[in-house]
Design a protein around this motif. Structure first.
Motif, PDB file in Angstrom:
ATOM      1  N   VAL A   4      -3.523   3.941  -7.677  1.00  0.00           N
ATOM      2  CA  VAL A   4      -4.006   3.638  -6.324  1.00  0.00           C
ATOM      3  C   VAL A   4      -5.532   3.726  -6.247  1.00  0.00           C
ATOM      4  N   SER A  37       3.456  15.855  -1.064  1.00  0.00           N
ATOM      5  CA  SER A  37       4.632  15.006  -0.855  1.00  0.00           C
ATOM      6  C   SER A  37       5.778  15.297  -1.818  1.00  0.00           C
ATOM      7  N   HIS A  73       0.605  -3.539  -8.483  1.00  0.00           N
ATOM      8  CA  HIS A  73       1.393  -3.292  -7.276  1.00  0.00           C
ATOM      9  C   HIS A  73       2.857  -2.967  -7.550  1.00  0.00           C
ATOM     10  N   LEU A 116      -6.103  11.798  -0.560  1.00  0.00           N
ATOM     11  CA  LEU A 116      -4.896  11.180  -1.098  1.00  0.00           C
ATOM     12  C   LEU A 116      -4.276  12.089  -2.156  1.00  0.00           C
ATOM     13  N   VAL A 131       0.032   8.160  -9.798  1.00  0.00           N
ATOM     14  CA  VAL A 131      -0.272   7.619  -8.475  1.00  0.00           C
ATOM     15  C   VAL A 131      -1.780   7.475  -8.298  1.00  0.00           C
ATOM     16  N   LYS A 183       0.839  -1.198   0.000  1.00  0.00           N
ATOM     17  CA  LYS A 183       0.000   0.000   0.000  1.00  0.00           C
ATOM     18  C   LYS A 183       0.875   1.250   0.000  1.00  0.00           C
ATOM     19  N   THR A 184       0.296   2.350  -0.441  1.00  0.00           N
ATOM     20  CA  THR A 184       0.976   3.631  -0.299  1.00  0.00           C
ATOM     21  C   THR A 184       1.165   3.932   1.178  1.00  0.00           C
ATOM     22  N   GLU A 185       2.276   4.564   1.514  1.00  0.00           N
ATOM     23  CA  GLU A 185       2.527   4.922   2.911  1.00  0.00           C
ATOM     24  C   GLU A 185       1.902   6.264   3.283  1.00  0.00           C
ATOM     25  N   ASP A 198       6.897  11.009   2.891  1.00  0.00           N
ATOM     26  CA  ASP A 198       5.529  10.615   3.218  1.00  0.00           C
ATOM     27  C   ASP A 198       5.259  10.808   4.705  1.00  0.00           C
ATOM     28  N   HIS A 218       4.721  -0.522  -8.731  1.00  0.00           N
ATOM     29  CA  HIS A 218       5.413   0.699  -8.306  1.00  0.00           C
ATOM     30  C   HIS A 218       5.532   0.771  -6.784  1.00  0.00           C
ATOM     31  N   HIS A 219       4.562   0.202  -6.057  1.00  0.00           N
ATOM     32  CA  HIS A 219       4.675   0.169  -4.597  1.00  0.00           C
ATOM     33  C   HIS A 219       5.843  -0.720  -4.176  1.00  0.00           C
ATOM     34  N   VAL A 243      -0.532  13.541  -2.007  1.00  0.00           N
ATOM     35  CA  VAL A 243       0.464  13.304  -3.055  1.00  0.00           C
ATOM     36  C   VAL A 243       1.042  14.634  -3.541  1.00  0.00           C
TER      37      VAL A 243
END
Length: 210
Positions: free
Chosen positions: A131, A42, A177, A35, A127, A24-26, A47, A179-180, A39
């Motif tokens: 996501v 960020s 998944h 979200l 992203v 998962k994204t942090e 994060d 890129h995570h 992003v």
């Protein structure tokens, strides 16, 4: 730099999958709109720093209307600990206004529409597409730009080149998944300083070791 073969790339991502089946994204956000805000905030920030700043913000603001009601100066009071906070506050207010005016306060699901929002570039759009909308996109941040050519997963010297190379070479079944896995690998294992090769689950495949 040597590129990994199709079989080797499959082995890399199969190991990532077995080690962490649902990455998962942090970034911590209560909904897709938040979200997107996180992003945008960020960029050139961690994060963790964004999560710390946004935790109290998201107790009060969860919609673009609420963000506009909060106002830019009040938003700044929440995010002053984040770098470039004034420019980012302008972007957040601008994208919130556009979402209300043009998108019925919901996130658009195409790259073109997302990139039309203030402060939203290709990486941020990727992203959200991945996501939120589960599209097979590849957001290339500094971690991916650094580690993917090094490992032999991709070729290229800039984010767009590396993105296109990864999209061509990673099997589609891993794309949701991918890129995570790569971000987490770059953040915690294949670090810029003192990479933890002895802990790396793909060290025997990594082109950097050959």
């Amino acid at each position: 730099m040597k590129l990994l073969t199709e079989s080797q790339i499959t082995q890399v991502f199969e190991r990532f999958r077995l080690n962490n089946p649902e990455p998962k994204t942090e970034l911590i956000a209560p909904n897709p709109y938040c979200l997107l805000v996180s992003v945008v905030l960020s960029a050139q920030a961690t994060d963790k720093s964004v999560n710390v700043a946004c935790a109290p913000l998201y107790e009060k603001v969860r919609t673009p209307e609420q963000m506009l009601e909060l106002g830019e100066e009040k938003l700044i009071s929440y995010i002053k600990s984040i770098g470039l906070y004034r420019a980012k506050a302008r972007h957040v207010m601008g994208l919130s206004k556009r979402l209300v005016q043009d998108f019925n306060s919901t996130l658009p699901s195409t790259r073109e529409e997302l990139e039309s929002l203030p402060g939203v570039g290709r990486k941020t759009a990727n992203v959200i597409l991945n996501v939120v909308f589960k599209q097979p996109t590849m957001p290339v941040d500094t971690h991916l730009l650094r580690i993917c050519p090094k490992i032999g997963l991709a070729e290229g010297n800039n984010p767009l080149q590396v993105e296109k190379s990864l999209l061509e070479r990673i099997p589609s079944r891993y794309m949701e998944h991918a890129h995570h896995w790569l971000i987490l690998h770059g953040r915690y294992v294949c670090t810029a300083r003192n990479p933890k090769c002895e802990e790396c689950i793909i060290s025997d495949l990594c082109a950097h070791n050959f």
